[in-house]
Design a protein around this motif. Sequence first.
Motif, PDB file in Angstrom:
ATOM      1  N   GLY A 218      48.508  11.082  47.666  1.00  0.00           N
ATOM      2  CA  GLY A 218      48.692  11.160  49.114  1.00  0.00           C
ATOM      3  C   GLY A 218      50.041  10.605  49.553  1.00  0.00           C
ATOM      4  N   ILE A 219      50.453   9.469  48.954  1.00  0.00           N
ATOM      5  CA  ILE A 219      51.751   8.885  49.315  1.00  0.00           C
ATOM      6  C   ILE A 219      52.875   9.804  48.879  1.00  0.00           C
ATOM      7  CG2 ILE A 219      53.292   6.951  48.856  1.00  0.00           C
ATOM      8  CD1 ILE A 219      50.828   5.170  48.633  1.00  0.00           C
ATOM      9  N   ALA A 220      52.754  10.373  47.682  1.00  0.00           N
ATOM     10  CA  ALA A 220      53.823  11.247  47.183  1.00  0.00           C
ATOM     11  C   ALA A 220      53.978  12.498  48.038  1.00  0.00           C
ATOM     12  CB  ALA A 220      53.549  11.622  45.732  1.00  0.00           C
ATOM     13  N   LEU A 221      52.907  12.994  48.590  1.00  0.00           N
ATOM     14  CA  LEU A 221      52.964  14.219  49.387  1.00  0.00           C
ATOM     15  C   LEU A 221      53.209  13.951  50.865  1.00  0.00           C
ATOM     16  CD1 LEU A 221      49.989  16.225  47.820  1.00  0.00           C
ATOM     17  CD2 LEU A 221      52.438  16.461  47.338  1.00  0.00           C
ATOM     18  N   SER A 222      53.243  12.698  51.249  1.00  0.00           N
ATOM     19  CA  SER A 222      53.394  12.404  52.673  1.00  0.00           C
ATOM     20  C   SER A 222      54.801  12.700  53.187  1.00  0.00           C
ATOM     21  CB  SER A 222      53.053  10.932  52.935  1.00  0.00           C
ATOM     22  OG  SER A 222      53.946  10.089  52.221  1.00  0.00           O
ATOM     23  N   ALA A 223      55.792  12.600  52.318  1.00  0.00           N
ATOM     24  CA  ALA A 223      57.186  12.837  52.743  1.00  0.00           C
ATOM     25  C   ALA A 223      58.031  13.146  51.519  1.00  0.00           C
ATOM     26  CB  ALA A 223      57.741  11.605  53.466  1.00  0.00           C
ATOM     27  N   PRO A 224      59.144  13.885  51.730  1.00  0.00           N
ATOM     28  CA  PRO A 224      60.046  14.164  50.598  1.00  0.00           C
ATOM     29  C   PRO A 224      60.599  12.857  50.033  1.00  0.00           C
ATOM     30  CG  PRO A 224      60.520  15.606  52.451  1.00  0.00           C
ATOM     31  CD  PRO A 224      59.592  14.566  52.968  1.00  0.00           C
ATOM     32  N   ARG A 225      60.699  12.796  48.715  1.00  0.00           N
ATOM     33  CA  ARG A 225      61.169  11.604  48.047  1.00  0.00           C
ATOM     34  C   ARG A 225      62.120  11.996  46.926  1.00  0.00           C
ATOM     35  NH1 ARG A 225      58.047   7.239  49.365  1.00  0.00           N
ATOM     36  NH2 ARG A 225      56.163   7.714  50.588  1.00  0.00           N
ATOM     37  N   PRO A 226      62.920  11.016  46.456  1.00  0.00           N
ATOM     38  CA  PRO A 226      63.810  11.302  45.323  1.00  0.00           C
ATOM     39  C   PRO A 226      63.004  11.607  44.072  1.00  0.00           C
ATOM     40  CG  PRO A 226      64.494   9.322  46.484  1.00  0.00           C
ATOM     41  CD  PRO A 226      63.167   9.700  47.045  1.00  0.00           C
TER      42      PRO A 226
END
Length: 466
Positions: A218-226
């Motif tokens: 859920g955290i990984a898909l919540s916003a674009p990340r490096p």
Amino acid sequence: MPPQFGHAARVALVATLLVGVVYVGCVVALNQAITGRLVAAVDSRLQEHLAGVLAGHRPAGHDHDGSRPDSDGTLATDPDADVDEAPVFVWRAVPGQPPVAVTEGAPVLPSGRVPAGGRPATVELGASPFRLVSVPDGAGRLVAGQSLAEQQHVADVIQDGEVAVAPVLLLAMFAGSLIIGLRALSPVEHSRRRQLEFTADASHELRTPLSVISAEIGIALSAPRPAGDYRATLQRIERESQRLRSIVEDLLWLARFDSQPPPPGAEPVDLSTIAGECAGRFQAVAQATSPGLSVTVSPSPAAWISAPPEWIDRLTGVLVDNACRYAGPGGSVRLSVAVRGNRVSLIVEDSGPGIPAAERARLFDRFHRATEQGGGAGLGLAIADSVVRSTGGHWRIGESGLGGALFEVSWRRSPSRGYGGADYPAPPSAPPVAPRAALPPAAPAGAPPAHPASGPAARRPDRADR
């Protein structure tokens, strides 16, 4: 009151009712048999009396004491009469006329009560039942009768005794059935409680990694990340997945072992060889994960037992891994093999906190952990206990000289020629089978276990928690 009391009471009540029905049936049959024997004795006496009268050997009009006045004033005594028995009365019945009493003191016999056809009959004369037997005598019939009051008294005494015994018997039956039922249901109730606890603990242990995986995704898909953040997230998910897989495979191993234990396939096994190999691979794990942790082994010669090598290797790995977890960084673990008489022992000691005496009773329960220090799911010692019980071993749990816990498992020494000593050299053509020398590298803590039948997976350091 225990919850199983209601079930035991119902079963005891049903058993008591069944015994009561059987008891009543037996009593009725017994009373009928006794009454039949008593009445048959009376019939035989009456028939003998009538036969004697007809033959002229017994006077028909004798008194109650077996004698009658003769014509000359002397007493004609009936030699077969018994003064303790009820008197026999005789009547002469002629068709169309009321029966006439031949014996003095005989009660009045109505015409309709005379038995016909020579078959004995029981009739009521006055206030007592009488047994009557008749035989032809010229134009009429000669009837003999005896009161059944004495026989009825004997039957009443027996029946009173049976009625008095019935409540005591049924009460004893109910109490005995209840006690037996409670004792029989006690292990069942204990197993049910453990099953409920096991289900709750398993759900908790499985829910934790699933929650972590769900949260990471859920955290990984919540916003674009490096890309590096995604990689770290995937690594954490992989660790939790491995932990989840380890728990599931341990549960599967235990379930299969409980439902249908695999055939042991025992063969001569050198316990010292397994201990040395296990210490070698755990020493590498200790150096990589717990600086200062030392694993030493004290092998003993001629330490042969009869058991499946894979199972003994798995057991040794569970105990050493458990000791390493609780010894911690800077601690020490000692693995030794001892031969005492006709038994061989595997001993694992650590310098950890030890095992409280109150926790030893549940030490091998699944998902039970005495402390949270070692981590893990609490299945390792349950697996170890299954192996020990299946191979005929015996546990001894105590305190180690290193300051922590001591786990000792002993087996009967192998009676084969593969003892390894000078007195028992192994035959060159058929050497004893030892565990495989080539072992896979040690996996770090939390690596997924495999089913013991899968070969190399049975030799990895197992998750073991106490």
